[in-house]
Scaffold this motif. Structure first.
Motif, PDB file in Angstrom:
ATOM      1  N   VAL A  69       2.007  23.299 -20.289  1.00  0.00           N
ATOM      2  CA  VAL A  69       0.940  23.854 -21.266  1.00  0.00           C
ATOM      3  C   VAL A  69       0.749  25.249 -21.188  1.00  0.00           C
ATOM      4  O   VAL A  69       0.474  26.194 -21.836  1.00  0.00           O
ATOM      5  N   ILE A  70       0.890  25.535 -19.885  1.00  0.00           N
ATOM      6  CA  ILE A  70       0.963  27.158 -19.545  1.00  0.00           C
ATOM      7  C   ILE A  70       2.140  28.032 -20.199  1.00  0.00           C
ATOM      8  O   ILE A  70       1.665  28.952 -20.736  1.00  0.00           O
ATOM      9  N   ASP A  71       3.034  27.537 -20.253  1.00  0.00           N
ATOM     10  CA  ASP A  71       4.368  28.137 -20.823  1.00  0.00           C
ATOM     11  C   ASP A  71       4.278  27.643 -22.366  1.00  0.00           C
ATOM     12  O   ASP A  71       5.453  28.261 -22.817  1.00  0.00           O
ATOM     13  N   GLY A  72       3.328  26.926 -22.740  1.00  0.00           N
ATOM     14  CA  GLY A  72       3.541  27.052 -24.062  1.00  0.00           C
ATOM     15  C   GLY A  72       4.196  26.059 -24.788  1.00  0.00           C
ATOM     16  O   GLY A  72       4.276  25.437 -26.009  1.00  0.00           O
ATOM     17  N   THR A  73       4.827  25.052 -23.982  1.00  0.00           N
ATOM     18  CA  THR A  73       5.691  23.999 -24.574  1.00  0.00           C
ATOM     19  C   THR A  73       4.889  23.079 -25.263  1.00  0.00           C
ATOM     20  O   THR A  73       4.929  22.533 -26.253  1.00  0.00           O
ATOM     21  N   PHE A  74       3.712  22.557 -24.588  1.00  0.00           N
ATOM     22  CA  PHE A  74       2.727  21.593 -25.089  1.00  0.00           C
ATOM     23  C   PHE A  74       1.411  22.446 -25.647  1.00  0.00           C
ATOM     24  O   PHE A  74       0.968  23.441 -25.151  1.00  0.00           O
ATOM     25  N   SER A  75       1.030  21.904 -26.686  1.00  0.00           N
ATOM     26  CA  SER A  75      -0.397  22.420 -27.346  1.00  0.00           C
ATOM     27  C   SER A  75      -1.331  21.779 -26.221  1.00  0.00           C
ATOM     28  O   SER A  75      -1.140  20.881 -25.539  1.00  0.00           O
ATOM     29  N   LYS A  76      -2.636  22.313 -26.454  1.00  0.00           N
ATOM     30  CA  LYS A  76      -3.754  21.873 -25.544  1.00  0.00           C
ATOM     31  C   LYS A  76      -4.143  20.301 -26.181  1.00  0.00           C
ATOM     32  O   LYS A  76      -4.312  19.529 -25.066  1.00  0.00           O
ATOM     33  N   ASP A  77      -4.108  19.730 -27.109  1.00  0.00           N
ATOM     34  CA  ASP A  77      -4.138  18.599 -27.495  1.00  0.00           C
ATOM     35  C   ASP A  77      -3.328  17.721 -26.614  1.00  0.00           C
ATOM     36  O   ASP A  77      -3.752  16.695 -26.336  1.00  0.00           O
ATOM     37  N   THR A  78      -2.225  17.915 -26.936  1.00  0.00           N
ATOM     38  CA  THR A  78      -0.976  17.007 -26.421  1.00  0.00           C
ATOM     39  C   THR A  78      -1.130  16.999 -24.796  1.00  0.00           C
ATOM     40  O   THR A  78      -1.278  15.938 -24.296  1.00  0.00           O
ATOM     41  N   TYR A  79      -1.529  18.107 -24.316  1.00  0.00           N
ATOM     42  CA  TYR A  79      -1.786  18.206 -22.702  1.00  0.00           C
ATOM     43  C   TYR A  79      -2.955  17.312 -22.400  1.00  0.00           C
ATOM     44  O   TYR A  79      -2.612  16.376 -21.625  1.00  0.00           O
ATOM     45  N   LEU A  80      -3.859  17.463 -23.291  1.00  0.00           N
ATOM     46  CA  LEU A  80      -5.219  16.503 -22.921  1.00  0.00           C
ATOM     47  C   LEU A  80      -4.923  14.949 -22.907  1.00  0.00           C
ATOM     48  O   LEU A  80      -5.259  14.410 -22.213  1.00  0.00           O
ATOM     49  N   LYS A  81      -4.288  14.719 -24.182  1.00  0.00           N
ATOM     50  CA  LYS A  81      -3.711  13.334 -24.233  1.00  0.00           C
ATOM     51  C   LYS A  81      -2.958  12.953 -22.996  1.00  0.00           C
ATOM     52  O   LYS A  81      -3.228  11.899 -22.394  1.00  0.00           O
ATOM     53  N   LYS A  82      -1.926  13.505 -22.541  1.00  0.00           N
ATOM     54  CA  LYS A  82      -0.888  12.975 -21.742  1.00  0.00           C
ATOM     55  C   LYS A  82      -1.703  13.282 -20.406  1.00  0.00           C
ATOM     56  O   LYS A  82      -1.608  12.089 -19.586  1.00  0.00           O
ATOM     57  N   ALA A  83      -2.641  14.105 -20.155  1.00  0.00           N
ATOM     58  CA  ALA A  83      -3.147  14.239 -18.797  1.00  0.00           C
ATOM     59  C   ALA A  83      -4.270  13.230 -18.665  1.00  0.00           C
ATOM     60  O   ALA A  83      -4.473  12.414 -17.551  1.00  0.00           O
ATOM     61  N   ASN A  84      -4.976  12.856 -19.876  1.00  0.00           N
ATOM     62  CA  ASN A  84      -5.824  11.725 -19.782  1.00  0.00           C
ATOM     63  C   ASN A  84      -5.236  10.181 -19.404  1.00  0.00           C
ATOM     64  O   ASN A  84      -5.548   9.391 -18.663  1.00  0.00           O
ATOM     65  N   GLU A  85      -3.786  10.200 -19.894  1.00  0.00           N
ATOM     66  CA  GLU A  85      -3.043   8.903 -19.916  1.00  0.00           C
ATOM     67  C   GLU A  85      -2.728   8.858 -18.239  1.00  0.00           C
ATOM     68  O   GLU A  85      -2.946   7.805 -17.513  1.00  0.00           O
ATOM     69  N   ILE A  86      -2.334  10.026 -17.720  1.00  0.00           N
ATOM     70  CA  ILE A  86      -1.844   9.839 -16.227  1.00  0.00           C
ATOM     71  C   ILE A  86      -3.118   9.751 -15.360  1.00  0.00           C
ATOM     72  O   ILE A  86      -3.065   8.834 -14.513  1.00  0.00           O
ATOM     73  N   SER A  94       0.848  -1.143  -0.053  1.00  0.00           N
ATOM     74  CA  SER A  94       0.184  -0.076  -0.018  1.00  0.00           C
ATOM     75  C   SER A  94       0.891   1.265   0.009  1.00  0.00           C
ATOM     76  O   SER A  94       0.757   2.258  -0.702  1.00  0.00           O
ATOM     77  N   ALA A  95       1.785   1.470   0.672  1.00  0.00           N
ATOM     78  CA  ALA A  95       2.970   2.310   1.001  1.00  0.00           C
ATOM     79  C   ALA A  95       3.509   2.586  -0.528  1.00  0.00           C
ATOM     80  O   ALA A  95       3.434   3.824  -0.895  1.00  0.00           O
ATOM     81  N   TYR A  96       3.802   1.579  -1.150  1.00  0.00           N
ATOM     82  CA  TYR A  96       4.490   1.779  -2.188  1.00  0.00           C
ATOM     83  C   TYR A  96       3.635   2.372  -3.413  1.00  0.00           C
ATOM     84  O   TYR A  96       3.887   3.314  -4.204  1.00  0.00           O
ATOM     85  N   ILE A  97       2.243   1.890  -3.429  1.00  0.00           N
ATOM     86  CA  ILE A  97       1.381   2.225  -4.467  1.00  0.00           C
ATOM     87  C   ILE A  97       1.062   3.828  -4.189  1.00  0.00           C
ATOM     88  O   ILE A  97       0.940   4.435  -5.249  1.00  0.00           O
ATOM     89  N   LYS A  98       0.949   4.060  -3.060  1.00  0.00           N
ATOM     90  CA  LYS A  98       0.755   5.527  -2.612  1.00  0.00           C
ATOM     91  C   LYS A  98       1.856   6.407  -3.182  1.00  0.00           C
ATOM     92  O   LYS A  98       1.633   7.704  -3.618  1.00  0.00           O
ATOM     93  N   LYS A  99       2.978   5.853  -2.993  1.00  0.00           N
ATOM     94  CA  LYS A  99       4.002   6.652  -3.428  1.00  0.00           C
ATOM     95  C   LYS A  99       4.187   6.922  -5.253  1.00  0.00           C
ATOM     96  O   LYS A  99       4.262   7.933  -5.386  1.00  0.00           O
ATOM     97  N   ILE A 145      -6.108   6.250 -11.624  1.00  0.00           N
ATOM     98  CA  ILE A 145      -7.343   5.610 -11.336  1.00  0.00           C
ATOM     99  C   ILE A 145      -6.922   4.032 -11.018  1.00  0.00           C
ATOM    100  O   ILE A 145      -7.324   3.393 -10.323  1.00  0.00           O
ATOM    101  N   SER A 146      -6.338   3.462 -11.883  1.00  0.00           N
ATOM    102  CA  SER A 146      -5.848   2.105 -11.864  1.00  0.00           C
ATOM    103  C   SER A 146      -5.252   1.787 -10.440  1.00  0.00           C
ATOM    104  O   SER A 146      -5.288   0.813  -9.882  1.00  0.00           O
ATOM    105  N   LYS A 147      -4.165   2.723 -10.328  1.00  0.00           N
ATOM    106  CA  LYS A 147      -3.352   2.558  -8.941  1.00  0.00           C
ATOM    107  C   LYS A 147      -4.451   2.792  -7.741  1.00  0.00           C
ATOM    108  O   LYS A 147      -4.136   1.886  -6.680  1.00  0.00           O
ATOM    109  N   LYS A 148      -5.366   3.570  -7.836  1.00  0.00           N
ATOM    110  CA  LYS A 148      -6.134   3.698  -6.759  1.00  0.00           C
ATOM    111  C   LYS A 148      -7.140   2.650  -6.310  1.00  0.00           C
ATOM    112  O   LYS A 148      -7.158   2.197  -5.155  1.00  0.00           O
TER     113      LYS A 148
END
Ligand code: ZN
Length: 250
Positions: free
Chosen positions: A123-140, A102-107, A145-148
């Motif tokens: 995305v705020i500083d413009g390195t990522f486009s909004k599309d790229t950001y959404l895709k990456k955020a969704n993956e994370i 449990s401790a490991y998963i929390k980490k 969720i699966s870890k939780k």
């Protein structure tokens, strides 16, 4: 939930052993009924098969016999202590694994969260486009969720061992009294857990089709001792599972 009428409920409450006691002649479950005496009603358990030679038994007597039967499974305090303490040791070590994982998963979850915060900055500083950001955020998010889910599985396995052991000791030192003090629905669940296939009653004696592994264990000191002494102690696990099941049902 179906609400029973008072009369029905009262009737139902009066026969905890019906459909649990079995007729040794025809294998059917016994029913509970009243017979009217001249001044008083008598409650008794009886077989429902027409023509069956099983003699009805008075309810209070059948229940008295059952409490005596439960007493026969009660063990000396020392032995119950020994049994539970071995089980406790086993469970604590098993718990430790779940706690570590449990401790490991929390980490891992907190790492993923900070990773998500980082890409928000990108995305705020413009390195990522909004599309790229959404895709990456969704993956994370999906990973978080699966870890939780994994985490809650492990956390559910962590139980309060001390409370459980105390509870279990109290039950197994006083099986009979414990049963007597329960209300009817709980009596029914408890007795079914101890004797999953019901119990035959004939000539004031009980015969069981099958007793639960937990009763088998406390009912046979030599068997229990040999098993508790074995490495791995899988039976401790089973034993405690039984106690957990009781604590959840009762
Ligand atoms: Zn019968």
């Amino acid at each position: 939930m179906i609400l029973l009428s008072t009369r029905h409920r009262k009737y139902k409450d009066l026969f905890p052993l019906k459909k649990f006691l079995k007729c040794p002649h025809c294998d059917r479950n016994l029913a509970g009924s009243y017979s009217k005496g001249r001044h008083k009603r008598y409650a008794y358990y009886h077989c429902v098969t027409k023509g069956c030679s099983y003699k009805p038994i008075r309810q209070d007597y059948a229940e008295y016999l059952f409490t005596e039967y439960l007493k026969s499974f009660e063990m000396e305090k020392d032995f119950i202590n020994y049994l539970f303490d071995s089980a406790k040791e086993f469970l604590n070590s098993k718990q430790q694994d779940s706690k570590n994982i449990s401790a490991y998963i929390k980490k891992e979850i907190s790492l993923l969260e900070s990773k998500k915060a980082k890409i928000e900055e990108l995305v705020i500083d413009g390195t990522f486009s909004k599309d790229t950001y959404l895709k990456k955020a969704n993956e994370i998010d999906a990973e978080i969720i699966s870890k939780k889910i994994q985490l809650s599985d492990y956390e559910n396995q962590i139980i309060d061992v001390d409370t459980l052991v105390k509870y279990g000791k109290n039950i197994f030192l006083n099986l009979s009294n414990f049963w007597v003090k329960l209300d009817t629905p709980r009596k029914i669940s408890f007795q079914k857990m101890l004797f999953p296939d019901g119990i035959y009653l004939e000539n004031n004696e009980f015969r069981t089709a099958q007793i639960s592994s937990i009763l088998k264990l406390i009912g046979d000191k030599n068997y229990a001792q040999s098993i508790m002494a074995a490495p791995g102690c899988e039976i401790s696990n089973q034993f405690l599972k039984g106690v957990i099941a009781i604590s959840e049902t009762i």
